[in-house]
Write an enzyme that holds these catalytic residues in place. Structure first.
Site, PDB file in Angstrom:
ATOM      1  N   ASN A 211       0.849  -1.199   0.000  1.00 53.69           N
ATOM      2  CA  ASN A 211       0.000   0.000   0.000  1.00 53.69           C
ATOM      3  C   ASN A 211       0.882   1.245   0.000  1.00 53.69           C
ATOM      4  OD1 ASN A 211       0.609   0.781   2.838  1.00 53.69           O
ATOM      5  ND2 ASN A 211      -0.327  -1.225   3.220  1.00 53.69           N
ATOM      6  N   ALA A 275       1.409   1.312  11.597  1.00 53.66           N
ATOM      7  CA  ALA A 275       1.729   0.656  10.314  1.00 53.66           C
ATOM      8  C   ALA A 275       0.459   0.341   9.543  1.00 53.66           C
ATOM      9  CB  ALA A 275       2.501  -0.636  10.583  1.00 53.66           C
ATOM     10  N   ASP A 279      -4.028  -6.732   5.314  1.00 55.46           N
ATOM     11  CA  ASP A 279      -5.000  -7.621   5.982  1.00 55.46           C
ATOM     12  C   ASP A 279      -4.889  -9.047   5.463  1.00 55.46           C
ATOM     13  OD1 ASP A 279      -6.144  -5.775   7.717  1.00 55.46           O
ATOM     14  OD2 ASP A 279      -7.367  -4.920   6.109  1.00 55.46           O
ATOM     15  N   ASP A 305      -4.248  -9.987  13.076  1.00 60.41           N
ATOM     16  CA  ASP A 305      -4.357  -8.561  13.396  1.00 60.41           C
ATOM     17  C   ASP A 305      -3.500  -8.295  14.639  1.00 60.41           C
ATOM     18  OD1 ASP A 305      -5.306  -6.055  14.519  1.00 60.41           O
ATOM     19  OD2 ASP A 305      -6.796  -6.149  12.914  1.00 60.41           O
ATOM     20  N   ILE A 306      -2.390  -7.591  14.431  1.00 62.53           N
ATOM     21  CA  ILE A 306      -1.410  -7.386  15.511  1.00 62.53           C
ATOM     22  C   ILE A 306      -2.030  -6.561  16.639  1.00 62.53           C
ATOM     23  CG2 ILE A 306       0.923  -6.551  16.037  1.00 62.53           C
ATOM     24  CD1 ILE A 306       1.423  -6.683  12.921  1.00 62.53           C
ATOM     25  N   PHE A 324      -4.211   3.095  14.840  1.00 65.02           N
ATOM     26  CA  PHE A 324      -4.614   4.096  13.860  1.00 65.02           C
ATOM     27  C   PHE A 324      -5.779   3.524  13.053  1.00 65.02           C
ATOM     28  CE2 PHE A 324      -1.897   7.895  13.181  1.00 65.02           C
ATOM     29  CZ  PHE A 324      -1.053   7.738  14.261  1.00 65.02           C
TER      30      PHE A 324
END
Ligand code: PMT
Length: 399
Positions: A211, A275, A279, A305-306, A324
């Site tokens: 991304n 970050a 996904d 998902d960290i 975020f």
């Protein structure tokens, strides 16, 4: 509480009527146990004498960029290296103007330009000079360069006018810096972890899914945490940014690597996950470069998902977990949902449909959604300044 014991302060005195108050600053600093070296600009010597400065500081006064004697003994670079911080009091309109353009035509401006230490400016000038648009412009530049500005105050001036431009009283300047040193000392016992940048999810040896994240926001957060005394670890996806001195950096490529590096670096007091983690990843990465075909389908599977994982961790959950949210629509609704579902303490939401902020820009504009369902909008500003704003809130929350 006194935090000046054994601190080394480089005091730069510029040429203004309030230079006489700088003598009091030296006296107060010495009383609190600091060592003080002093630079006088050419015009400062019209207001205070080197003899009075040297008598109070018990140190030689520096004033000449081209002094053979001084350069051999302590050059302009060593003066900055020697100091724990630099205070410029008073800071005149002329010095503000010089610093805003990076000019370095005397010892004071050269030392400041060559320094990587925290710099505090205490402006003092006539009210008209202070209100002049050029001074305002220059000062905004200095704020962007992250100089710390103390004052000025409003009051009667030596020139007979009344207004804003009076140098903040010495004791208040000392209190301001004492608070900074206190925070630094408190935060030295605190650990922070930041994730930044994109992840690369490889399809074959030469192609990946990623991304637009540049890592700028996360790096600025790590920089600000470090500057405020935190022992900081930065887990970075692939970016073009330079490592930050004093920050432990772990470079990773994939979301899976970011997850492992994050877990390995817990426990911490605060984790800020900025970050842009992919996904999904490719279920079976091809060993060889895939040949061109008419159609191609990618078989994806979900990445862990960290943020969700560490927020719900029984033993390793940081005291403060901040995520975020990169949203293009329904920002408030989606962010509140993330806050609840991922069990974090704050979600910092940015509208990534606006190309002037968020991904890859030097600017950002965010809303912070807190666990208690309050929220706060922070206007558009440089990512470096936003990082300072966020870290200020982190410090007050942890305290
Ligand atoms: O890097 P810059 O160019 O400076 O741009 C900054 C930014 C836009 C990337 C940054 O401000 C930002 O919004 N980061 C979060 C991007 C994102 O992936 O948002 P999200 O809404 O998809 O994820 C929500 C949160 O979960 C994030 O804290 C994210 O780090 C975390 N997450 C997401 C997926 C995953 N597998 N693990 C995670 O930890």
């Amino acid at each position: 509480m006194n935090n000046f014991e054994n601190k080394k302060i480089l005091l730069i005195i510029c040429g203004g009527i309030s230079a006489y108050k700088s003598l009091e600053i030296i006296r107060l600093l010495k009383k609190r146990g600091a060592s003080v070296k002093t630079i006088l600009t050419k015009s400062a010597k019209e207001f205070v004498t080197p003899l009075s400065v040297t008598s109070l500081s018990q140190e030689k006064v520096y004033d000449d960029l081209f002094s053979h004697e001084n350069e051999a003994e302590m050059d302009h670079i060593s003066l900055s290296r020697w100091s724990d911080l630099i205070l410029v009091a008073p800071t005149t309109a002329n010095t503000i103007s010089k610093l805003s353009t990076g000019s370095s035509d005397d010892l004071a401006s050269t030392v400041i330009l060559a320094s990587n230490k925290e710099i505090f400016l205490a402006p003092a000038m006539n009210v008209r000079m202070w209100e002049h648009p050029s001074t305002k412009d220059n000062l905004n530049k200095l704020k962007n360069f992250k100089y710390n500005i103390i004052g000025p105050d409003i009051g009667d001036m030596a020139c007979g006018e009344y207004g804003e431009g009076k140098m903040t009283e010495p004791v208040e300047i000392i209190n301001h810096i004492n608070n900074y040193l206190k925070n630094l000392k408190n935060n030295e016992n605190l650990k922070a972890l930041v994730t930044a940048g994109p992840t690369h999810e490889y399809i074959d040896p030469v192609r990946f899914i990623s991304n637009k994240s540049s890592g700028k926001q996360g790096y600025e957060l790590a920089k600000s945490l470090k500057k405020n005394g935190f022992e900081t670890t930065l887990i970075s996806g692939p970016t073009n940014l330079k490592p930050i001195p004093g920050v432990k950096q772990i470079n990773i490529n994939s979301a899976d690597e970011m997850f492992n590096a994050t877990l390995e670096n817990l426990p911490v007091d605060v984790a800020i996950l900025s970050a842009a983690v992919s996904d999904y990843r490719i279920k079976n990465i091809e060993k060889n470069k895939i040949k061109k075909k008419e159609n191609m389908n990618l078989n994806l599977e979900k990445n862990i998902d960290i943020l969700n994982h560490i927020s719900k961790h029984n033993s390793l959950r940081p005291k403060l977990v901040i995520g975020f949210a990169a949203e293009t629509n329904d920002i408030s609704k989606n962010s509140k949902k993330k806050l609840l579902e991922k069990n974090c303490d704050w979600i910092i939401a940015n509208d990534v449909s606006d190309n002037s902020i968020g991904f890859n820009s030097d600017f950002n504009e965010v809303s912070i959604f807190y666990k208690n369902m309050m929220n706060e909008k922070i206007p558009k500003m440089k990512k470096s300044l936003l990082a300072e704003e966020i870290v200020k809130r982190v410090i007050s929350q942890l305290n």
